[in-house]
Design a protein around this motif. Structure first.
Motif, PDB file in Angstrom:
ATOM      1  N   GLN A  79       0.829  -1.206   0.000  1.00  0.00           N
ATOM      2  CA  GLN A  79       0.000   0.000   0.000  1.00  0.00           C
ATOM      3  C   GLN A  79       0.861   1.253   0.000  1.00  0.00           C
ATOM      4  OE1 GLN A  79      -3.404  -0.112  -0.303  1.00  0.00           O
ATOM      5  NE2 GLN A  79      -3.109   2.083  -0.695  1.00  0.00           N
ATOM      6  N   GLU A  80       1.992   1.186   0.680  1.00  0.00           N
ATOM      7  CA  GLU A  80       2.915   2.319   0.695  1.00  0.00           C
ATOM      8  C   GLU A  80       3.455   2.602  -0.712  1.00  0.00           C
ATOM      9  OE1 GLU A  80       7.361   3.268   2.478  1.00  0.00           O
ATOM     10  OE2 GLU A  80       6.029   1.924   3.589  1.00  0.00           O
ATOM     11  N   LYS A  81       3.784   1.560  -1.433  1.00  0.00           N
ATOM     12  CA  LYS A  81       4.275   1.728  -2.801  1.00  0.00           C
ATOM     13  C   LYS A  81       3.179   2.302  -3.699  1.00  0.00           C
ATOM     14  CE  LYS A  81       8.421  -0.118  -2.285  1.00  0.00           C
ATOM     15  NZ  LYS A  81       9.693   0.560  -2.608  1.00  0.00           N
ATOM     16  N   ILE A  82       1.958   1.814  -3.529  1.00  0.00           N
ATOM     17  CA  ILE A  82       0.839   2.307  -4.344  1.00  0.00           C
ATOM     18  C   ILE A  82       0.553   3.772  -4.024  1.00  0.00           C
ATOM     19  CG2 ILE A  82      -1.639   2.055  -4.778  1.00  0.00           C
ATOM     20  CD1 ILE A  82      -1.304  -0.948  -4.353  1.00  0.00           C
ATOM     21  N   ASN A  83       0.603   4.132  -2.742  1.00  0.00           N
ATOM     22  CA  ASN A  83       0.389   5.533  -2.356  1.00  0.00           C
ATOM     23  C   ASN A  83       1.474   6.427  -2.942  1.00  0.00           C
ATOM     24  OD1 ASN A  83      -1.846   4.750  -0.883  1.00  0.00           O
ATOM     25  ND2 ASN A  83      -0.764   4.709   1.073  1.00  0.00           N
ATOM     26  N   ARG A  84       2.688   5.913  -3.001  1.00  0.00           N
ATOM     27  CA  ARG A  84       3.780   6.696  -3.583  1.00  0.00           C
ATOM     28  C   ARG A  84       3.537   6.950  -5.065  1.00  0.00           C
ATOM     29  NH1 ARG A  84       7.218  10.663  -2.704  1.00  0.00           N
ATOM     30  NH2 ARG A  84       9.202  10.438  -3.814  1.00  0.00           N
ATOM     31  N   VAL A  85       3.041   5.961  -5.767  1.00  0.00           N
ATOM     32  CA  VAL A  85       2.717   6.135  -7.186  1.00  0.00           C
ATOM     33  C   VAL A  85       1.637   7.196  -7.350  1.00  0.00           C
ATOM     34  CG1 VAL A  85       1.795   4.996  -9.248  1.00  0.00           C
ATOM     35  CG2 VAL A  85       3.387   3.787  -7.765  1.00  0.00           C
ATOM     36  N   ASN A  86       0.590   7.119  -6.515  1.00  0.00           N
ATOM     37  CA  ASN A  86      -0.507   8.085  -6.613  1.00  0.00           C
ATOM     38  C   ASN A  86      -0.048   9.503  -6.300  1.00  0.00           C
ATOM     39  OD1 ASN A  86      -2.454   6.142  -7.299  1.00  0.00           O
ATOM     40  ND2 ASN A  86      -2.807   5.629  -5.154  1.00  0.00           N
ATOM     41  N   SER A  87       0.915   9.655  -5.378  1.00  0.00           N
ATOM     42  CA  SER A  87       1.397  10.990  -5.024  1.00  0.00           C
ATOM     43  C   SER A  87       2.314  11.570  -6.092  1.00  0.00           C
ATOM     44  CB  SER A  87       2.128  10.936  -3.683  1.00  0.00           C
ATOM     45  OG  SER A  87       3.308  10.154  -3.779  1.00  0.00           O
ATOM     46  N   LEU A  88       3.051  10.717  -6.806  1.00  0.00           N
ATOM     47  CA  LEU A  88       3.964  11.206  -7.838  1.00  0.00           C
ATOM     48  C   LEU A  88       3.238  11.491  -9.149  1.00  0.00           C
ATOM     49  CD1 LEU A  88       7.103   8.911  -7.310  1.00  0.00           C
ATOM     50  CD2 LEU A  88       6.871  11.317  -6.704  1.00  0.00           C
ATOM     51  N   LEU A  89       2.347  10.601  -9.534  1.00  0.00           N
ATOM     52  CA  LEU A  89       1.662  10.729 -10.835  1.00  0.00           C
ATOM     53  C   LEU A  89       0.214  11.136 -10.611  1.00  0.00           C
ATOM     54  CD1 LEU A  89       3.113   7.532 -12.553  1.00  0.00           C
ATOM     55  CD2 LEU A  89       3.959   9.873 -12.715  1.00  0.00           C
ATOM     56  N   VAL A  90       0.038  12.330 -10.071  1.00  0.00           N
ATOM     57  CA  VAL A  90      -1.305  12.795  -9.728  1.00  0.00           C
ATOM     58  C   VAL A  90      -2.132  13.053 -10.980  1.00  0.00           C
ATOM     59  CG1 VAL A  90      -2.623  14.601  -8.563  1.00  0.00           C
ATOM     60  CG2 VAL A  90      -0.465  13.805  -7.581  1.00  0.00           C
ATOM     61  N   GLU A  91      -1.537  13.728 -11.957  1.00  0.00           N
ATOM     62  CA  GLU A  91      -2.290  14.132 -13.147  1.00  0.00           C
ATOM     63  C   GLU A  91      -1.887  13.331 -14.378  1.00  0.00           C
ATOM     64  OE1 GLU A  91      -1.803  18.296 -13.588  1.00  0.00           O
ATOM     65  OE2 GLU A  91      -2.785  18.800 -11.681  1.00  0.00           O
ATOM     66  N   ASP A  92      -1.510  12.084 -14.183  1.00  0.00           N
ATOM     67  CA  ASP A  92      -1.117  11.236 -15.311  1.00  0.00           C
ATOM     68  C   ASP A  92      -2.333  10.897 -16.165  1.00  0.00           C
ATOM     69  OD1 ASP A  92       0.752   9.353 -16.726  1.00  0.00           O
ATOM     70  OD2 ASP A  92      -0.712   7.911 -15.967  1.00  0.00           O
ATOM     71  N   GLU A  93      -2.205  11.121 -17.464  1.00  0.00           N
ATOM     72  CA  GLU A  93      -3.320  10.872 -18.382  1.00  0.00           C
ATOM     73  C   GLU A  93      -3.012   9.760 -19.387  1.00  0.00           C
ATOM     74  OE1 GLU A  93      -4.100  14.579 -20.238  1.00  0.00           O
ATOM     75  OE2 GLU A  93      -4.883  15.550 -18.417  1.00  0.00           O
ATOM     76  N   ASN A  94      -1.867   9.124 -19.276  1.00  0.00           N
ATOM     77  CA  ASN A  94      -1.461   8.105 -20.243  1.00  0.00           C
ATOM     78  C   ASN A  94      -1.466   6.707 -19.653  1.00  0.00           C
ATOM     79  OD1 ASN A  94      -0.960  10.106 -22.229  1.00  0.00           O
ATOM     80  ND2 ASN A  94       1.047  10.514 -21.320  1.00  0.00           N
ATOM     81  N   HIS A  95      -2.191   6.511 -18.558  1.00  0.00           N
ATOM     82  CA  HIS A  95      -2.321   5.205 -17.907  1.00  0.00           C
ATOM     83  C   HIS A  95      -0.989   4.650 -17.423  1.00  0.00           C
ATOM     84  CE1 HIS A  95      -6.461   5.200 -19.337  1.00  0.00           C
ATOM     85  NE2 HIS A  95      -6.021   5.438 -20.553  1.00  0.00           N
ATOM     86  N   ASN A  96       0.005   5.506 -17.246  1.00  0.00           N
ATOM     87  CA  ASN A  96       1.272   5.027 -16.695  1.00  0.00           C
ATOM     88  C   ASN A  96       1.109   4.628 -15.234  1.00  0.00           C
ATOM     89  OD1 ASN A  96       3.011   5.588 -19.036  1.00  0.00           O
ATOM     90  ND2 ASN A  96       2.545   7.721 -18.623  1.00  0.00           N
ATOM     91  N   LYS A  97       0.260   5.366 -14.520  1.00  0.00           N
ATOM     92  CA  LYS A  97       0.052   5.059 -13.108  1.00  0.00           C
ATOM     93  C   LYS A  97      -0.545   3.667 -12.940  1.00  0.00           C
ATOM     94  CE  LYS A  97      -3.031   7.542 -10.988  1.00  0.00           C
ATOM     95  NZ  LYS A  97      -3.634   8.706 -10.286  1.00  0.00           N
TER      96      LYS A  97
END
Length: 359
Positions: A79-97
């Motif tokens: 969950q910590e890793k997933i939260n880190r992804v969400n905090s870094l790629l907040v406005e990602d529009e290319n489904h990279n997140k």
């Protein structure tokens, strides 16, 4: 009667001997085997029950002492890793997140999760997105607005590119690129605030805000109350990359007084002569058409700038001079700058410093 009793006693004795001696009678053997089999089944059943009880106890102990804590640690790390992804790629529009989160979900051990570097995977995504936005949002002067959490910088594309390339993923996640939306605002400030008065038209400055606040602290010592006021200050960057459009130096610097004293011999006469030149009055006369442009061009051209340069090179200057400086700033910072004019300081960034700055 006695005979019957003796016969019964004989029968009992014979029956006892039959059980005590080996007897291979089929019926008797079947009965004995049946008894032994039942006893063995009961013993086996008891062993199985005891084994099951011990296994269950061991299983519960392993689950609560080893498996459950490890599973909780694994889930928390995931969950910590997933939260880190969400905090870094907040406005990602290319489904990279979503792709990175899927990679995290496929990790099945704590070790694999620990080795999964979210920042390393997000960095090229953040960097390339921002670099693409530079070309998308640049204005006709090849500039963009670079916004961070607490400030906005107007940068040309080259400086913005260097800025993006020098930052890590945590910083880049808080950066956004937008088109330049600026206005020109007048700021009335003193010499200290105006970068020591050494800036000139066309220079680029950063604007910082300094604030102070007081905090009352009560200390009880030996039943005595001592109230101390703690004053603390903090400085924050408000705007970066503002261009100096014009500078007005206060009128006091435009008054020039000259005293000339002469001594004459042999009559020993002392002659004195004083003259006053007010540049402001000359400007007024020029505006009224009294003076010819050629007569005063040498005096007035960049008078304030040349005066500041002379002060800089001589290390002597008027420290209480006031300035009104016209600056290009982002539109959303105008209200704050006007309301906090007394607390702002202009600084000169080294990446776009004047030619006289030698580092």
């Amino acid at each position: 009667m006695k005979d019957i009793k003796d016969k019964l006693q004989d029968y009992y004795t014979d029956l006892t001997k039959i059980f005590e001696t080996e007897n291979h009678s089929p019926k008797l053997l079947h009965k004995q085997n049946k008894i032994r089999k039942k006893e063995n089944e009961e013993l086996l059943t008891g062993i199985i029950v005891v084994f099951l009880i011990i296994s269950i106890l061991l299983s519960f102990g392993y689950y609560f002492l080893v498996l459950a804590p490890n599973q909780e640690e694994f889930n928390n790390l995931k969950q910590e890793k997933i939260n880190r992804v969400n905090s870094l790629l907040v406005e990602d529009e290319n489904h990279n997140k979503e792709a990175i989160i899927s990679e995290i979900e496929r990790c099945d051990t704590t070790e694999s999760l620990e080795n999964f570097d979210v920042d390393a995977m997000a960095y090229p995504i953040l960097k390339n997105t921002l670099l693409e936005q530079l070309n998308q949002y640049k204005d006709k002067y090849n500039r963009v607005e670079v916004r961070t959490d607490n400030s906005t910088d107007i940068m040309n594309v080259n400086n913005a590119t260097n800025y993006i390339n020098s930052k890590d993923s945590s910083t880049l996640s808080a950066v956004s690129i937008e088109p330049v939306d600026s206005v020109i605002v007048p700021l009335s400030i003193n010499r200290k605030q105006a970068a020591s008065g050494l800036i000139s038209v066309g220079n680029v400055v950063d604007i910082y805000n300094t604030n102070t606040y007081s905090q009352d602290e009560s200390q009880n010592m030996e039943n005595q109350s001592n109230n101390d006021t703690l004053t603390q200050s903090y400085t924050t960057k408000i705007v970066g990359g503002s261009t100096v459009v014009s500078i007005l130096r206060s009128k006091d610097s435009a008054s020039i007084n000259q005293n000339l004293e002469l001594s004459e011999s042999p009559k020993n006469r002392n002659l004195s002569q004083s003259s006053t030149l007010d540049v402001q009055q000359i400007l007024s006369s020029k505006a009224a058409g009294t003076y010819d442009d050629k007569q005063i061009k040498i005096l007035l051209d960049d008078y304030g700038t040349r005066l500041s340069n002379y002060e800089r090179t001589s290390n002597i200057g008027e420290l209480d001079v006031e300035y009104i400086i016209m600056l290009e700033v982002p539109r959303d910072s105008v209200e704050y700058l006007i309301n906090n004019m007394d607390n702002i300081i202009l600084t000169i960034p080294t990446y776009d410093a004047p030619s006289w700055v030698k580092l």
